[in-house]
Design a protein around this motif. Structure first.
Motif, mmCIF file in Angstrom:
data_model
loop_
_atom_site.group_PDB
_atom_site.id
_atom_site.type_symbol
_atom_site.label_atom_id
_atom_site.label_comp_id
_atom_site.label_asym_id
_atom_site.label_seq_id
_atom_site.Cartn_x
_atom_site.Cartn_y
_atom_site.Cartn_z
ATOM 1 N N PHE A 91 0.795 -1.171 -0.102
ATOM 2 C CA PHE A 91 0.197 -0.048 0.080
ATOM 3 C C PHE A 91 0.817 1.267 -0.043
ATOM 4 O O PHE A 91 1.780 1.498 0.758
ATOM 5 N N LEU A 92 0.698 2.200 -0.948
ATOM 6 C CA LEU A 92 1.545 3.432 -1.271
ATOM 7 C C LEU A 92 0.868 4.405 -0.403
ATOM 8 O O LEU A 92 0.127 5.302 -1.190
ATOM 9 N N SER A 93 0.992 4.681 0.803
ATOM 10 C CA SER A 93 0.419 5.681 1.403
ATOM 11 C C SER A 93 0.722 7.116 0.933
ATOM 12 O O SER A 93 0.031 8.126 1.097
ATOM 13 N N HIS A 94 2.033 7.115 0.381
ATOM 14 C CA HIS A 94 2.501 8.496 -0.039
ATOM 15 C C HIS A 94 2.551 8.346 -1.697
ATOM 16 O O HIS A 94 2.820 9.590 -2.321
ATOM 17 N N GLY A 95 1.807 7.419 -2.295
ATOM 18 C CA GLY A 95 1.772 7.479 -3.592
ATOM 19 C C GLY A 95 2.900 7.307 -4.563
ATOM 20 O O GLY A 95 3.307 6.208 -4.863
ATOM 21 N N ILE A 133 6.694 4.698 -4.734
ATOM 22 C CA ILE A 133 7.584 4.480 -5.511
ATOM 23 C C ILE A 133 7.941 5.656 -6.434
ATOM 24 O O ILE A 133 7.135 6.672 -6.542
ATOM 25 N N THR A 134 9.164 5.426 -7.148
ATOM 26 C CA THR A 134 9.469 6.862 -7.807
ATOM 27 C C THR A 134 10.060 6.259 -9.419
ATOM 28 O O THR A 134 10.660 7.383 -9.866
ATOM 29 N N ASN A 135 9.539 5.077 -9.656
ATOM 30 C CA ASN A 135 9.985 4.868 -11.450
ATOM 31 C C ASN A 135 9.474 5.935 -12.147
ATOM 32 O O ASN A 135 8.290 5.949 -12.217
ATOM 33 N N LYS A 136 10.560 6.174 -12.808
ATOM 34 C CA LYS A 136 10.043 7.213 -14.084
ATOM 35 C C LYS A 136 9.198 6.443 -15.274
ATOM 36 O O LYS A 136 8.209 7.171 -15.522
ATOM 37 N N PHE A 137 9.647 5.332 -15.621
ATOM 38 C CA PHE A 137 9.007 4.675 -16.533
ATOM 39 C C PHE A 137 7.466 4.293 -16.182
ATOM 40 O O PHE A 137 6.345 4.431 -17.022
ATOM 41 N N ILE A 138 7.261 3.971 -14.891
ATOM 42 C CA ILE A 138 5.978 3.500 -14.573
ATOM 43 C C ILE A 138 4.854 4.667 -14.430
ATOM 44 O O ILE A 138 3.939 4.706 -14.862
ATOM 45 N N LYS A 139 5.525 5.890 -14.189
ATOM 46 C CA LYS A 139 4.715 7.136 -14.176
ATOM 47 C C LYS A 139 4.318 7.494 -15.395
ATOM 48 O O LYS A 139 3.106 7.694 -16.089
ATOM 49 N N GLU A 140 5.267 7.342 -16.785
ATOM 50 C CA GLU A 140 5.191 7.428 -17.956
ATOM 51 C C GLU A 140 4.247 6.820 -18.600
ATOM 52 O O GLU A 140 3.280 7.070 -19.382
ATOM 53 N N ASP A 147 0.384 7.821 -8.390
ATOM 54 C CA ASP A 147 -0.545 9.150 -8.132
ATOM 55 C C ASP A 147 -0.206 10.075 -9.029
ATOM 56 O O ASP A 147 -1.237 10.748 -9.556
ATOM 57 N N ASP A 148 1.029 10.424 -9.534
ATOM 58 C CA ASP A 148 1.428 11.617 -10.491
ATOM 59 C C ASP A 148 0.683 10.982 -11.860
ATOM 60 O O ASP A 148 0.103 12.062 -12.554
ATOM 61 N N ALA A 149 0.691 9.944 -12.027
ATOM 62 C CA ALA A 149 0.130 9.344 -13.395
ATOM 63 C C ALA A 149 -1.224 9.576 -13.447
ATOM 64 O O ALA A 149 -2.112 10.107 -14.455
#
Length: 661
Positions: free
Chosen positions: A289-293, A355-362, A297-299
């Protein structure tokens, strides 16, 4: 005088070894040495069982909380490898339970073991073992039953191995978190319920059974199971009365975070529904669970805002020169749960809150934009409902913002407060680190305090009568109250208007507070206590940050004056009075209840209430805001029946304080 060591020598550098790497610094691994860290240690063991189930090895996980605060996690996977490892020339149980950064999930792109693993760092089982008072591990695999026993990070007795006829494989871990490592190990049942429910949501088809031992030794059991995962969960959250039907998007992607990095696999799953009654955003990655997204969340923010904004523009829904929507307007009517997986994951830290993965966001942004575009085309009626509701949210937000700014303008004037606010007496100093505001009870107290204060840094404002109960009144009535608006003007920081959905700080700016201390100074009697409580209630509802940040104080007024031939003593309560009387012994003395503030001499007021060297101030700093709010509502709110019951049950505890003659 003791000699101080001056040298910082080579031998002063030391290294933590073995279990001490976790036991002496648990917060490094678990994020905290308190109950949060202890809870995370439990999740580390649970994660290993979840990874097995997700790979298709076992469809049931049992978690047991015993009444001695020990915990057991049992799965029916392949069983943790614990026998001898020819490649590493060591036993696998040593690698898994006694070595940080050892495990079978590092090379996840190969797909040989765990394609999408929650525990990637090889820390969990070892770190939890190190932080335990004891840990017992039982493994069934390869036709054998294996047993391990650890105490305070040390193995006792090595690996015990015996043949078994049991066909089922799996791992059972029973351990007790160590109070020498964590400050608290009494994990509440609600934590287990929340975690296991969330894991059932993102692991469809897996049954999670929670067993909690009662005082009589029996067990209370709860089962968590979601056949369709996040889609069923979204239906559960939103209920029946929704604006649209529940949607579920799923897809797979491959990519990399940077050109020189390895390619990895991503599995995306998003379910959502629009509702004008419920709002929820929850993100999971590899079951955590990503409580901070972070990236998901950005996506979501980018894709939903972009696509709904495009729909509004293309269908001429905006008024002329109207500003576009923002994500808050969307979130106010959105129930969304995302569950993504990847073979490489960049967590913000070991506690896996973001999580901070750039590709996942994109890739998730592109994935959502495409699916939303198709959804709007195929469901024009639902698209229209969504657009209209988001516009309602936007225009309501803008209207509320205008009202807040008008309130701010009204309450935060720039003209001289001494002329603007009736009977306010300012101090000379402009140094905010020194300035103190005394809120006093009535004009008579104002006179005494004005004479007793240090005019260099102490200002005074009187409260004329009992102020409005701000817990019962609505904002229109509150801001028409002259006493309250005068107080807010003098404070200078504005108000924190609660819209009902969330705390909104747009009209509040702590940097504009004109005081280092806000001191409530009332008589030590029933009327004084009530006025003090009403002032605190006002501050609690309109400027709670002042309380939370420690700017609000109560000036204690003495209850008794005890006068001897040589000296006058002041007692602030009955025990202190008794102590003083015992101290003066056989001396002749007179004793009287202390006068109200307005009747006191300036010297006495200065000595007991205003001089920083001799006064007594109580900082109002509630440790538990929810409890404070509950108490304010109980004593000053609208629940008359609840207040009567509370007084019936607890009133006897306060009879000695009552002013009854």
């Amino acid at each position: 005088m003791a000699n101080k060591k001056q040298d910082y020598a080579n031998d002063d550098i030391t290294m933590l070894k073995g279990a001490d790497r976790v036991r002496k610094r648990p917060a490094v691994i678990f994020g905290s040495d308190g109950i949060d860290g202890c809870q995370h240690s439990v999740f580390e063991i649970l994660s290993n069982s979840i990874d097995e189930a997700r790979e298709g090895h076992g469809d049931k996980i049992i978690v047991t909380k015993y009444d001695d605060n020990s915990i057991e996690v049992q799965d029916f996977g392949r069983g943790c490898p614990v026998d001898y490892n020819q490649r590493e020339k060591r036993y696998n149980w040593e690698l898994v339970y006694c070595e940080l950064y050892a495990g079978g999930k590092f090379d996840n792109n190969s797909g040989e073991n765990y394609s999408f693993a929650l525990g990637l760092n090889g820390l969990g089982a070892c770190a939890t073992q190190y932080s335990s008072e004891y840990m017992d591990v039982e493994v069934f695999r390869d036709g054998y039953k294996y047993d391990l026993h650890f105490e305070k990070g040390e193995n006792k007795g090595g690996l015990k191995k015996e043949e078994t006829k049991q066909k089922k494989t799996g791992t059972r871990t029973h351990w007790k978190p160590d109070l020498d490592v964590f400050t608290d190990i009494n994990i509440d049942k609600s934590f287990f319920e929340d975690v296991m429910k969330k894991q059932a949501v993102v692991n469809p088809g897996v049954t999670f059974l929670l067993r909690v031992q009662r005082n009589d030794g029996t067990f209370e059991e709860q089962t968590f199971f979601y056949e369709n995962g996040i889609a069923d969960y979204v239906k559960e959250i939103a209920g029946e009365d929704t604006l649209t039907n529940v949607q579920y998007f799923t897809g797979d992607r491959r990519g990399r975070d940077r050109a020189d990095k390895d390619e990895y696999k991503v599995k995306l799953g998003v379910s959502f529904v629009f509702s004008n009654k419920v709002q929820t955003l929850e993100y999971f990655h590899n079951s955590s669970f990503l409580s901070h997204g972070g990236s998901p969340d950005d996506a979501v923010r980018s894709a939903f805002t972009s696509q709904i904004n495009a729909y509004l523009k293309n269908n001429n829904k905006y008024n002329k020169n109207e500003k576009p929507i923002n994500f808050q307007d969307v979130a106010d009517c959105l129930v969304l749960v995302s569950s993504s997986f990847s073979t490489q994951t960049s967590y913000a830290n070991q506690t896996k809150k973001a999580i901070t993965n750039k590709f996942i966001k994109e890739c998730m942004t592109e994935f959502l934009k495409h699916n939303l575009e198709v959804y709007f085309i195929e469901n024009p009626d639902e698209a229209l409902k969504i657009a209209e509701q988001v516009l309602v949210n936007k225009r309501s937000r803008e209207s509320a913002e205008t009202s807040r700014l008008n309130i701010k303008k009204k309450l935060q004037g720039t003209i001289d407060l001494s002329n603007q606010v009736q009977k306010f007496v300012d101090c000379r100093s402009k140094d905010l680190s020194r300035r103190e505001l005394y809120i006093v009870e009535g004009d008579s107290a104002l006179g005494s305090v004005k004479l007793a204060r240090d005019a260099e840094f102490q200002a005074v404002i009187p409260v004329r009568g009992k102020i409005l109960n701000c817990l019962k009144a609505d904002y229109d009535k509150i801001f028409k109250n002259e006493i309250i608006t005068d107080l807010i003007k003098v404070l200078g920081c504005g108000v924190e208007v609660n819209t009902g959905k969330k705390k909104d700080l747009s009209a509040f700016n702590l940097d504009n507070l004109r005081w280092n201390k806000v001191v409530i100074c009332t008589d030590a009697d029933v009327d004084g206590f009530q006025i003090r409580t009403l002032i605190l209630t006002m501050l609690y509802r309109l400027t709670p940050t002042l309380i939370e940040k420690g700017y609000v104080y109560i000036a204690e007024s003495p209850l008794f004056e005890i006068t001897t031939k040589d000296k006058t003593y002041f007692a602030y309560d009955e025990p202190e009075k008794d102590k003083i009387l015992k101290m003066i012994g056989d001396k002749s003395f007179t004793i009287q209840r202390s006068k109200g503030l307005g009747e006191n001499e300036a010297d006495m007021m200065s000595l007991t209430t205003m001089n920083p060297e001799t006064r007594r101030l109580i900082k109002v700093n509630p440790d538990d805001v929810e409890m404070t709010q509950w108490m304010f509502n109980m004593l000053l709110g609208d629940d008359l029946a609840g207040r009567k019951e509370f007084i019936t049950n607890n009133g006897a505890d306060y009879l000695e304080m009552a002013d009854i003659s």
